[in-house]
Motif scaffolding. Structure first.
Motif, PDB file in Angstrom:
ATOM      1  N   TYR A 144       0.820  -1.208   0.000  1.00  0.00           N
ATOM      2  CA  TYR A 144       0.000   0.000   0.000  1.00  0.00           C
ATOM      3  C   TYR A 144       0.854   1.258   0.000  1.00  0.00           C
ATOM      4  O   TYR A 144       0.528   2.242  -0.677  1.00  0.00           O
ATOM      5  CB  TYR A 144      -0.939   0.007   1.213  1.00  0.00           C
ATOM      6  N   LEU A 145       1.955   1.254   0.754  1.00  0.00           N
ATOM      7  CA  LEU A 145       2.810   2.441   0.809  1.00  0.00           C
ATOM      8  C   LEU A 145       3.440   2.735  -0.552  1.00  0.00           C
ATOM      9  O   LEU A 145       3.572   3.890  -0.947  1.00  0.00           O
ATOM     10  CB  LEU A 145       3.904   2.260   1.871  1.00  0.00           C
ATOM     11  N   VAL A 146       3.831   1.684  -1.258  1.00  0.00           N
ATOM     12  CA  VAL A 146       4.393   1.875  -2.597  1.00  0.00           C
ATOM     13  C   VAL A 146       3.349   2.484  -3.525  1.00  0.00           C
ATOM     14  O   VAL A 146       3.641   3.385  -4.314  1.00  0.00           O
ATOM     15  CB  VAL A 146       4.912   0.543  -3.156  1.00  0.00           C
TER      16      VAL A 146
ATOM     17  N   LEU B 199      -2.059  -7.658 -13.300  1.00  0.00           N
ATOM     18  CA  LEU B 199      -1.941  -6.651 -12.249  1.00  0.00           C
ATOM     19  C   LEU B 199      -2.458  -7.232 -10.949  1.00  0.00           C
ATOM     20  O   LEU B 199      -3.625  -7.639 -10.852  1.00  0.00           O
ATOM     21  CB  LEU B 199      -2.731  -5.392 -12.620  1.00  0.00           C
ATOM     22  N   ASP B 200      -1.598  -7.285  -9.949  1.00  0.00           N
ATOM     23  CA  ASP B 200      -1.946  -7.863  -8.653  1.00  0.00           C
ATOM     24  C   ASP B 200      -1.944  -6.761  -7.604  1.00  0.00           C
ATOM     25  O   ASP B 200      -0.891  -6.218  -7.243  1.00  0.00           O
ATOM     26  CB  ASP B 200      -0.938  -8.958  -8.283  1.00  0.00           C
ATOM     27  N   LEU B 201      -3.126  -6.425  -7.102  1.00  0.00           N
ATOM     28  CA  LEU B 201      -3.293  -5.405  -6.057  1.00  0.00           C
ATOM     29  C   LEU B 201      -3.848  -6.016  -4.782  1.00  0.00           C
ATOM     30  O   LEU B 201      -4.475  -5.323  -3.970  1.00  0.00           O
ATOM     31  CB  LEU B 201      -4.225  -4.300  -6.546  1.00  0.00           C
ATOM     32  N   SER B 202      -3.599  -7.285  -4.559  1.00  0.00           N
ATOM     33  CA  SER B 202      -4.167  -7.987  -3.413  1.00  0.00           C
ATOM     34  C   SER B 202      -3.615  -7.448  -2.094  1.00  0.00           C
ATOM     35  O   SER B 202      -2.453  -7.012  -2.015  1.00  0.00           O
ATOM     36  CB  SER B 202      -3.854  -9.486  -3.510  1.00  0.00           C
ATOM     37  N   CYS B 203      -4.475  -7.458  -1.072  1.00  0.00           N
ATOM     38  CA  CYS B 203      -4.077  -7.149   0.316  1.00  0.00           C
ATOM     39  C   CYS B 203      -3.517  -5.740   0.465  1.00  0.00           C
ATOM     40  O   CYS B 203      -2.569  -5.506   1.228  1.00  0.00           O
ATOM     41  CB  CYS B 203      -3.062  -8.167   0.822  1.00  0.00           C
ATOM     42  N   CYS B 204      -4.082  -4.786  -0.253  1.00  0.00           N
ATOM     43  CA  CYS B 204      -3.601  -3.399  -0.176  1.00  0.00           C
ATOM     44  C   CYS B 204      -4.566  -2.490   0.558  1.00  0.00           C
ATOM     45  O   CYS B 204      -4.250  -1.309   0.767  1.00  0.00           O
ATOM     46  CB  CYS B 204      -3.352  -2.856  -1.591  1.00  0.00           C
TER      47      CYS B 204
END
Length: 239
Positions: A159-161, A178-183
């Protein structure tokens, strides 16, 4: 190297001699020109009283030193002698362009082989980490070469990135995975609206689990797809 000279207000010209009637006399300036016999002349001063020399080394910055040596390749012979040779014109031009890649209008049409060398040179010079200029440089490559720059991006639990590099992430075009899991993005995050952008129409795999999405967030994110029939048309896997 430079030097500064400082002296007293009244310079001492040293002894002045005068020959009269075959005899050499020294003029004493302190007595307004009154002659005195030459008995023991004062030692001649090469410099006047109060003369001082201050040596100052002009410290060149790293950029100036680099410019002086960047055109040469330095190597050592077996005997330990330093040898230098001039770089090729291609290397010099490549270095100059990579230093100023953020000022290029466009890279569209440049051969991929040249673009690869240019990208590696810019990365070696850390151009992509410079504030502002790094983003512009990255956009030049992504606009011209799309998936050749990056085709798969995993930001799982980053998330910080995402927050710090959102504009850089949005600049990537023609991603296929595109993998945005667990953000924990939530319903209002700006990146969710970007998912239906035409730049991401090539995405085939999209991972969005554990992002605190509600029905309202999903409806908002998919509105362009449902209403205007654009975005994510190639999607085959949705988590």
């Amino acid at each position: 190297m430079s030097y500064y000279l400082s002296s007293e207000n009244h310079l001492d010209p040293g002894p002045i001699y005068m020959r009269e009637n075959g005899q050499l006399h020294m003029v004493n300036l302190a007595l307004d020109g009154v002659r005195s016999s030459l008995q023991k002349p004062r030692p001649f001063r090469l410099f006047p009283k109060g003369f001082s020399v201050e040596l100052c080394m002009n410290r060149e910055d790293d950029t100036a030193r680099k410019e002086k040596t960047d055109h040469f390749i330095f190597t050592y012979t077996r005997e330990g002698n330093l040898r230098y040779s001039a770089k090729s014109l291609f290397s010099l031009v490549l270095g100059f362009i990579s230093d100023n890649v953020d000022h290029i209008d466009s890279l569209i049409g440049f051969p991929e082989q040249i673009a690869e060398k240019l990208f590696s040179a810019a990365e070696a010079r850390q151009k992509f980490t410079e504030p502002g200029a790094g983003l512009r440089a990255l956009q030049k490559f992504t606009e011209a070469y799309g998936s050749l720059v990056l085709c798969s991006l995993c930001l799982r639990n980053r998330y910080l990135v995402i927050s710090e590099k959102l504009e850089e992430i949005k600049s990537f075009r023609e991603l296929t995975c595109l993998d945005l899991s667990c953000c924990k993005l939530g319903d209002e995050h700006e990146l969710l609206e970007h998912l239906t952008n035409e730049a991401l129409s090539s995405v085939t795999q999209l991972h969005l689990k554990d992002n605190c999405l509600s029905d309202a967030g999903v409806r908002k994110m998919t509105a362009p797809v449902r209403v205007m029939k654009r975005g994510l048309e190639n999607l085959t896997l949705l988590d």
